[in-house]
Design a protein around this motif. Structure first.
Motif, PDB file in Angstrom:
ATOM      1  N   PHE A 213      54.745  23.270   8.533  1.00  4.85           N
ATOM      2  CA  PHE A 213      53.328  23.495   8.182  1.00  4.85           C
ATOM      3  C   PHE A 213      52.282  22.490   9.407  1.00  4.85           C
ATOM      4  O   PHE A 213      53.110  21.718  10.093  1.00  4.85           O
ATOM      5  N   ASP A 214      51.314  23.045   9.476  1.00  6.36           N
ATOM      6  CA  ASP A 214      50.563  22.794  10.832  1.00  6.36           C
ATOM      7  C   ASP A 214      49.610  21.519  10.161  1.00  6.36           C
ATOM      8  O   ASP A 214      49.134  20.612  11.177  1.00  6.36           O
ATOM      9  N   ARG A 215      48.922  21.471   9.059  1.00  2.64           N
ATOM     10  CA  ARG A 215      47.911  20.505   8.476  1.00  2.64           C
ATOM     11  C   ARG A 215      48.310  20.116   7.071  1.00  2.64           C
ATOM     12  O   ARG A 215      48.898  20.657   6.427  1.00  2.64           O
ATOM     13  N   ILE A 216      47.649  19.078   6.940  1.00  2.53           N
ATOM     14  CA  ILE A 216      47.506  18.653   5.449  1.00  2.53           C
ATOM     15  C   ILE A 216      46.172  18.371   5.278  1.00  2.53           C
ATOM     16  O   ILE A 216      45.374  17.746   5.794  1.00  2.53           O
ATOM     17  N   PHE A 217      45.551  18.811   4.130  1.00  3.56           N
ATOM     18  CA  PHE A 217      44.112  18.612   3.351  1.00  3.56           C
ATOM     19  C   PHE A 217      44.315  17.811   2.170  1.00  3.56           C
ATOM     20  O   PHE A 217      44.999  17.958   1.298  1.00  3.56           O
TER      21      PHE A 217
ATOM     22  N   VAL B  10      45.699  15.769   9.806  1.00  5.24           N
ATOM     23  CA  VAL B  10      45.570  15.496   8.533  1.00  5.24           C
ATOM     24  C   VAL B  10      44.030  15.341   8.022  1.00  5.24           C
ATOM     25  O   VAL B  10      43.184  14.563   8.751  1.00  5.24           O
ATOM     26  N   HIS B  11      43.424  16.143   7.217  1.00  3.67           N
ATOM     27  CA  HIS B  11      41.931  16.290   6.861  1.00  3.67           C
ATOM     28  C   HIS B  11      41.847  15.501   5.557  1.00  3.67           C
ATOM     29  O   HIS B  11      42.524  15.916   4.684  1.00  3.67           O
ATOM     30  N   MET B  12      40.713  14.855   5.461  1.00  6.20           N
ATOM     31  CA  MET B  12      40.581  14.009   4.249  1.00  6.20           C
ATOM     32  C   MET B  12      38.947  13.397   4.249  1.00  6.20           C
ATOM     33  O   MET B  12      38.652  13.399   5.216  1.00  6.20           O
ATOM     34  N   PRO B  13      38.386  12.854   3.120  1.00  4.22           N
ATOM     35  CA  PRO B  13      37.409  12.140   2.939  1.00  4.22           C
ATOM     36  C   PRO B  13      37.359  11.199   4.081  1.00  4.22           C
ATOM     37  O   PRO B  13      38.438  10.193   4.252  1.00  4.22           O
ATOM     38  N   ARG B  14      36.145  10.907   4.674  1.00  5.26           N
ATOM     39  CA  ARG B  14      36.197  10.006   5.979  1.00  5.26           C
ATOM     40  C   ARG B  14      36.457   8.585   5.387  1.00  5.26           C
ATOM     41  O   ARG B  14      37.016   7.625   6.214  1.00  5.26           O
ATOM     42  N   GLU B  15      36.163   8.126   4.304  1.00  6.37           N
ATOM     43  CA  GLU B  15      36.363   6.800   3.783  1.00  6.37           C
ATOM     44  C   GLU B  15      37.915   6.729   3.596  1.00  6.37           C
ATOM     45  O   GLU B  15      38.251   5.457   3.797  1.00  6.37           O
ATOM     46  N   GLY B  16      38.797   7.504   3.814  1.00  6.49           N
ATOM     47  CA  GLY B  16      40.159   7.218   3.740  1.00  6.49           C
ATOM     48  C   GLY B  16      40.861   7.063   5.051  1.00  6.49           C
ATOM     49  O   GLY B  16      41.899   6.620   5.274  1.00  6.49           O
ATOM     50  N   LEU B  17      40.072   7.478   6.268  1.00  7.20           N
ATOM     51  CA  LEU B  17      40.732   7.761   7.691  1.00  7.20           C
ATOM     52  C   LEU B  17      41.299   6.107   7.869  1.00  7.20           C
ATOM     53  O   LEU B  17      42.348   6.069   8.493  1.00  7.20           O
ATOM     54  N   LYS B  18      40.442   5.144   7.965  1.00  7.95           N
ATOM     55  CA  LYS B  18      40.916   3.931   8.510  1.00  7.95           C
ATOM     56  C   LYS B  18      41.966   3.067   7.458  1.00  7.95           C
ATOM     57  O   LYS B  18      42.904   2.722   8.015  1.00  7.95           O
TER      58      LYS B  18
ATOM     59  N   GLU C 181      57.690  11.567  16.917  1.00  7.21           N
ATOM     60  CA  GLU C 181      57.928  12.320  17.788  1.00  7.21           C
ATOM     61  C   GLU C 181      56.773  13.546  17.978  1.00  7.21           C
ATOM     62  O   GLU C 181      57.077  14.650  18.562  1.00  7.21           O
ATOM     63  N   PHE C 182      55.798  13.499  17.139  1.00  7.15           N
ATOM     64  CA  PHE C 182      54.570  14.430  17.176  1.00  7.15           C
ATOM     65  C   PHE C 182      53.368  13.504  17.218  1.00  7.15           C
ATOM     66  O   PHE C 182      53.286  12.398  16.949  1.00  7.15           O
ATOM     67  N   ARG C 183      52.520  14.047  17.674  1.00  6.08           N
ATOM     68  CA  ARG C 183      50.924  13.749  17.529  1.00  6.08           C
ATOM     69  C   ARG C 183      50.490  13.792  16.209  1.00  6.08           C
ATOM     70  O   ARG C 183      50.466  14.851  15.663  1.00  6.08           O
ATOM     71  N   LEU C 184      50.218  12.682  15.697  1.00  5.19           N
ATOM     72  CA  LEU C 184      49.253  12.697  14.349  1.00  5.19           C
ATOM     73  C   LEU C 184      48.052  12.325  14.581  1.00  5.19           C
ATOM     74  O   LEU C 184      47.601  11.400  15.168  1.00  5.19           O
ATOM     75  N   ARG C 185      47.002  13.140  13.910  1.00  7.58           N
ATOM     76  CA  ARG C 185      45.865  13.059  14.161  1.00  7.58           C
ATOM     77  C   ARG C 185      45.063  13.155  12.756  1.00  7.58           C
ATOM     78  O   ARG C 185      45.462  14.031  11.865  1.00  7.58           O
ATOM     79  N   PHE C 186      43.923  12.331  12.624  1.00 11.88           N
ATOM     80  CA  PHE C 186      43.027  12.362  11.397  1.00 11.88           C
ATOM     81  C   PHE C 186      41.786  12.724  11.657  1.00 11.88           C
ATOM     82  O   PHE C 186      41.121  12.454  12.286  1.00 11.88           O
ATOM     83  N   GLU C 187      41.183  13.548  10.647  1.00 13.23           N
ATOM     84  CA  GLU C 187      39.901  14.107  10.657  1.00 13.23           C
ATOM     85  C   GLU C 187      39.186  14.392   9.441  1.00 13.23           C
ATOM     86  O   GLU C 187      39.770  14.646   8.544  1.00 13.23           O
ATOM     87  N   ALA C 188      38.018  13.681   9.464  1.00  9.32           N
ATOM     88  CA  ALA C 188      37.290  13.704   8.154  1.00  9.32           C
ATOM     89  C   ALA C 188      36.581  15.037   7.844  1.00  9.32           C
ATOM     90  O   ALA C 188      36.301  16.206   8.466  1.00  9.32           O
ATOM     91  N   LEU C 189      36.578  15.390   6.585  1.00 10.73           N
ATOM     92  CA  LEU C 189      36.199  16.758   5.907  1.00 10.73           C
ATOM     93  C   LEU C 189      34.760  16.471   5.751  1.00 10.73           C
ATOM     94  O   LEU C 189      34.241  15.712   5.518  1.00 10.73           O
TER      95      LEU C 189
ATOM     96  N   GLY D  24      31.044  22.296   3.569  1.00  3.90           N
ATOM     97  CA  GLY D  24      30.526  23.281   4.155  1.00  3.90           C
ATOM     98  C   GLY D  24      30.996  23.564   5.579  1.00  3.90           C
ATOM     99  O   GLY D  24      30.442  24.904   6.196  1.00  3.90           O
ATOM    100  N   THR D  25      31.681  22.623   6.208  1.00  3.06           N
ATOM    101  CA  THR D  25      32.276  23.099   7.638  1.00  3.06           C
ATOM    102  C   THR D  25      33.581  23.456   7.719  1.00  3.06           C
ATOM    103  O   THR D  25      34.360  22.579   7.229  1.00  3.06           O
ATOM    104  N   ALA D  26      33.934  24.569   8.150  1.00  2.56           N
ATOM    105  CA  ALA D  26      35.095  25.212   8.053  1.00  2.56           C
ATOM    106  C   ALA D  26      36.079  24.637   9.020  1.00  2.56           C
ATOM    107  O   ALA D  26      35.785  24.101  10.076  1.00  2.56           O
ATOM    108  N   VAL D  27      37.486  24.646   8.595  1.00  2.00           N
ATOM    109  CA  VAL D  27      38.415  24.278   9.685  1.00  2.00           C
ATOM    110  C   VAL D  27      39.272  25.444   9.955  1.00  2.00           C
ATOM    111  O   VAL D  27      39.794  26.067   9.035  1.00  2.00           O
TER     112      VAL D  27
END
Length: 260
Positions: free
Chosen positions: A56-60, A90-98, A115-123, A126-129
């Motif tokens: 899998f590529d992403r987690i929502f 990993v996409h999630m509500p902004r308040e969960g990022l930190k 061994e992989f790059r882990l990134r977090f982004e805020a949902l 209305g903005t598509a991923v």
């Protein structure tokens, strides 16, 4: 797209469940795959599936209730120990990022060990991923509005929760996650759906079925059934068939896979 499916790792509601895992779903669209929510015990279920840890590529994460994120940290440990290589977003509500980053560090799952790059982004509502040829658009739900009204002064956060519209080519799929009312599904139902994966825990079945029968939906998979509904599944199934006679209805169990 050679494989179009959603695998139900957990269809339970938020109560302790002896017979169901908590919310987690793997959507697969050929070469594009992603998880929606990480209820426990996802790490065990994923290992039992035999799938690659690079599958899998992403987690929502739809919202931060424990039955939707409780398996996240053990899954991350599994990805580390099973030597995942592919970058993970990993996409999630902004308040969960930190806080989630801090919890990973507290659990000694450091970036340097992965061994992989882990990134977090805020949902953002209305903005598509965009994930290759698949578009996932989050829309706000009112699931946490009552908690916000009661606790926001003491716990100043946004209490965000999201449902999702998934579009792959001409295919349209709705995933409710947890919603506060059937009307939260309106953005997903603005056009016909090929599949709706919809929770049934927070309102009466008649209320939900009445709303859904006003829209064009080919198939519905009811998940996250409240305990009382799950214990009377035959009755709920009969009612759904009666009120939604033109829709193909499913009540999947853990580990079931629905092919589109």
């Amino acid at each position: 797209m050679s494989q179009l499916s959603v695998k139900c790792f957990g269809v339970g509601d938020g109560w302790p469940c002896a017979d169901r895992n908590h919310s987690s779903f793997l959507y697969r669209f050929g070469k594009t795959s992603f998880l929606i929510d990480c209820g426990e015990p996802l790490d065990r279920s994923y290992k039992a599936s035999g799938l690659s840890y690079d599958a899998f590529d992403r987690i929502f994460l739809s919202h931060l209730h424990a039955d939707h994120i409780g398996g996240f940290f053990m899954l991350m440990q599994g990805l580390w120990l099973e030597s995942r290589k592919k970058e993970l977003l990993v996409h999630m509500p902004r308040e969960g990022l930190k806080p989630l980053r801090q919890m990973l560090n507290a659990a000694c799952i450091f970036d340097e060990l992965l061994e992989f790059r882990l990134r977090f982004e805020a949902l953002r509502a209305g903005t598509a991923v965009l994930s290759k040829d698949v578009r996932v658009t989050p829309f706000r739900s009112t699931h946490l509005d009552r908690l916000r009204k009661t606790f926001q002064k003491k716990y100043p956060q946004k209490f965000e929760a999201f449902c999702f519209l998934i579009e792959a080519g001409k295919m349209r799929i709705g995933h409710s996650a947890d919603i506060g009312s059937p009307e939260d599904l309106a953005p997903l139902l603005s056009k016909p759906l090929d599949l709706l994966v919809c929770e049934l825990a927070h309102f009466r079945p008649e209320e939900l079925f009445d709303y859904l029968q006003q829209h064009e939906i080919k198939r519905i998979a009811f998940i996250h059934l409240g305990r009382s509904h799950w214990e009377h599944l035959k009755k709920i199934r009969r009612l759904s068939i009666k009120m939604l006679p033109d829709v193909e209805i499913h009540f999947p169990k853990d580990q079931e896979e629905i092919r589109f």
